[in-house]
Design a protein around this motif. Sequence first.
Motif, short mmCIF file in Angstrom:
data_model
loop_
_atom_site.label_atom_id
_atom_site.label_comp_id
_atom_site.label_asym_id
_atom_site.label_seq_id
_atom_site.Cartn_x
_atom_site.Cartn_y
_atom_site.Cartn_z
N LEU A 1 -14.57 117.25 76.58
CA LEU A 1 -15.42 118.00 76.04
C LEU A 1 -16.74 117.51 75.54
O LEU A 1 -17.64 117.55 74.25
N THR A 2 -17.41 116.12 76.23
CA THR A 2 -18.99 115.57 75.68
C THR A 2 -20.19 117.04 76.63
O THR A 2 -19.70 117.12 77.83
N ILE A 3 -21.08 116.56 75.83
CA ILE A 3 -22.12 118.17 76.35
C ILE A 3 -23.35 116.71 76.46
O ILE A 3 -23.59 115.55 75.62
N SER A 4 -23.92 117.18 77.63
CA SER A 4 -24.71 116.59 77.30
C SER A 4 -26.01 117.68 77.58
O SER A 4 -26.05 118.86 78.09
N GLY A 5 -27.78 117.46 77.37
CA GLY A 5 -28.68 118.56 77.23
C GLY A 5 -29.84 117.56 76.37
O GLY A 5 -30.39 116.34 76.34
N THR A 6 -30.08 119.01 76.39
CA THR A 6 -31.98 118.39 75.59
C THR A 6 -32.92 119.00 74.59
O THR A 6 -31.87 119.67 74.40
N TYR A 7 -33.18 118.50 73.65
CA TYR A 7 -33.59 118.65 72.77
C TYR A 7 -35.03 118.65 72.43
O TYR A 7 -35.63 117.47 73.09
N PHE A 8 -35.75 119.22 71.64
CA PHE A 8 -37.25 119.60 71.66
C PHE A 8 -37.87 119.18 70.17
O PHE A 8 -37.07 119.87 69.33
N ASP A 9 -38.66 118.19 69.88
CA ASP A 9 -38.87 117.24 68.18
C ASP A 9 -39.77 119.02 67.99
O ASP A 9 -40.30 119.38 68.95
N GLY A 10 -40.06 118.12 66.87
CA GLY A 10 -41.30 118.76 66.17
C GLY A 10 -42.98 118.74 66.89
O GLY A 10 -43.75 119.77 66.76
N SER A 11 -42.48 117.63 67.75
CA SER A 11 -44.09 117.84 68.41
C SER A 11 -43.98 117.81 69.85
O SER A 11 -45.01 117.66 71.07
N ASN A 12 -42.44 118.84 70.36
CA ASN A 12 -42.59 119.28 71.50
C ASN A 12 -41.92 118.47 72.43
O ASN A 12 -42.60 118.69 74.08
N VAL A 13 -41.88 117.18 72.10
CA VAL A 13 -41.92 115.99 73.04
C VAL A 13 -39.82 116.23 73.17
O VAL A 13 -38.93 116.47 72.20
N ALA A 14 -39.58 115.90 74.76
CA ALA A 14 -38.20 116.30 75.28
C ALA A 14 -37.38 114.85 75.53
O ALA A 14 -38.15 113.96 75.49
N HIS A 15 -36.38 114.75 74.27
CA HIS A 15 -35.28 113.80 74.65
C HIS A 15 -33.43 114.48 75.04
O HIS A 15 -33.28 114.95 74.60
N GLY B 1 -36.67 120.24 66.76
CA GLY B 1 -37.77 120.77 65.68
C GLY B 1 -36.71 121.98 66.09
O GLY B 1 -36.09 122.70 66.53
N THR B 2 -38.00 123.10 64.93
CA THR B 2 -37.30 124.55 64.71
C THR B 2 -37.85 125.10 64.60
O THR B 2 -38.10 126.72 64.01
N ALA B 3 -39.22 124.90 64.88
CA ALA B 3 -39.97 126.57 65.42
C ALA B 3 -39.68 126.38 66.89
O ALA B 3 -38.76 126.49 67.56
N SER B 4 -40.35 127.93 67.29
CA SER B 4 -40.10 128.63 68.31
C SER B 4 -40.32 127.55 69.64
O SER B 4 -41.28 126.60 69.42
N GLY B 5 -39.63 127.60 70.61
CA GLY B 5 -39.80 126.73 71.30
C GLY B 5 -38.96 125.57 71.50
O GLY B 5 -38.77 125.26 72.65
N GLN B 6 -38.99 125.39 70.38
CA GLN B 6 -38.42 123.57 70.30
C GLN B 6 -36.53 123.96 69.84
O GLN B 6 -35.94 125.26 69.88
N GLY B 7 -35.94 122.67 69.71
CA GLY B 7 -34.35 122.45 69.70
C GLY B 7 -33.36 122.20 70.28
O GLY B 7 -34.27 121.44 71.11
N THR B 8 -32.38 122.58 70.72
CA THR B 8 -31.66 122.39 71.30
C THR B 8 -30.78 123.14 72.60
O THR B 8 -30.49 124.16 72.14
N VAL B 9 -30.65 122.24 74.05
CA VAL B 9 -30.25 123.57 74.90
C VAL B 9 -29.31 122.79 76.46
O VAL B 9 -29.57 121.06 76.54
N PRO B 10 -27.98 122.70 75.55
CA PRO B 10 -27.17 121.39 76.79
C PRO B 10 -26.82 122.60 78.05
O PRO B 10 -27.47 123.68 77.91
N TYR B 11 -26.74 121.40 79.04
CA TYR B 11 -26.15 122.32 80.08
C TYR B 11 -25.93 120.93 80.89
O TYR B 11 -25.17 121.50 81.97
N GLY B 12 -24.26 120.39 79.84
CA GLY B 12 -23.58 119.48 80.59
C GLY B 12 -22.60 119.95 79.85
O GLY B 12 -22.18 119.12 78.91
N ILE B 13 -21.08 119.83 80.38
CA ILE B 13 -19.29 119.78 79.70
C ILE B 13 -19.15 118.70 80.92
O ILE B 13 -18.69 119.32 82.00
N ASN B 14 -17.96 117.80 80.25
CA ASN B 14 -16.70 117.73 80.80
C ASN B 14 -15.53 117.45 80.72
O ASN B 14 -15.37 118.28 79.10
N ALA B 15 -14.67 117.32 80.84
CA ALA B 15 -13.40 117.47 80.99
C ALA B 15 -12.84 116.58 79.01
O ALA B 15 -12.05 117.82 78.63
#
Length: 374
Positions: free
Chosen positions: A163-177, A147-161
């Motif tokens: 350069l693969t990154i893991s994380g969470t994103y919040f869609d336009g309905s504020n559901v996490a994936h 999502g593109t509204a306030s409080g939505q978007g993409t949040v990385p939490y992990g990275i390995n050797a």
Amino acid sequence: MQKHHPIKTNKHAARRFRPAALLCLAGLFAQSASAQPTFTIINIPGAGTASGQGTLAESINTSGVIAGNYWDSNTVSHGYVRAANGTITTFTAPGAGTTAGLGTGGCYAMNAAGDIAANYVNPAGSYRGLLRTANGTMHPFNAPGAGTASGQGTVPYGINASLTISGTYFDGSNVAHGFIRASNGTFTSFDAPGAGTSSGQGTYAYTINNSGETTGSYTDPTGTIHGFVRAANGTITTFDAPGAGGTYGYGINTAGTVAGNSWLAGQGASGMVRAANGTFTAFNATGAGTANNQGTVGWAINTTGAITGWYFDVNTLSHGFVRSAGGALGGFEAPGAGTAANQGTTPFGINNAGDIVGYFVDSSNVAHGFLRTP
């Protein structure tokens, strides 16, 4: 104790154990004088000195390089890297907001090469991912479907050797994936089986190890929280700690051992270790409170199986701890940590040498980073 998922660069949002957000007792964890750890306090030049400002240390790699963020006198967040020799380099993501509550931060993960997975908040209040490579090059990114509204978007939490990154994103309905971003920029989105699809529910992916295994948690349609491990091939195994009302997986090491916590309403939280074979071990720091919003959280785990994290006592004061692979648990306080509610010591990262980084909040509610060397 239920705990909201930590995200963002919000002030002290890294205090991941609040229902909305994130020792030693001197005669209990006494050590001999010869074994006393060394603390180095980290205050970035330009960091603000008012309440809600200051410096966080969030990740440390095998070379002793530290990454984190700081809030300036306008409460705008900026990222930084501290070399092992103490040299500090600050950085701001392209497109980061420049007003209070916005900026660059969330440097939760760094690999051995010094590549950092971080996030930034744009002027609209939306979160974006950031890969900052060891040479200082910055690569902003956004997960497809974020999502593109306030409080939505993409949040990385992990990275390995790799350069693969893991994380969470919040869609336009504020559901996490959950998401996995490959080194070539390709995204894989995923949802744990049973994850809810309403606002405030979904899948939260955290750390990724060098084998490509990711751990995290998900909220089901009833609001119950469960842990999971996602294998590199995409297979997801869900888990619940025995007797828990909610289970979180936060850190995963190369052996596939997960560190996290579980909680039961009215009884506080317990730290948790889940071995790769599915065996659970619970632990509690001496002095941890046993009511809601209290208890013990295992946050980060290194290759030896040592875990660091924090606990909240009956006064919601935060204390740090380190737990060996064998189960010995010792607590600590950063020098200068405040002693009132929502102050104290919060560790964030541990490397393979046992060096721990985190932050403490002083009596004026200003944050300071620290490095604890055994």
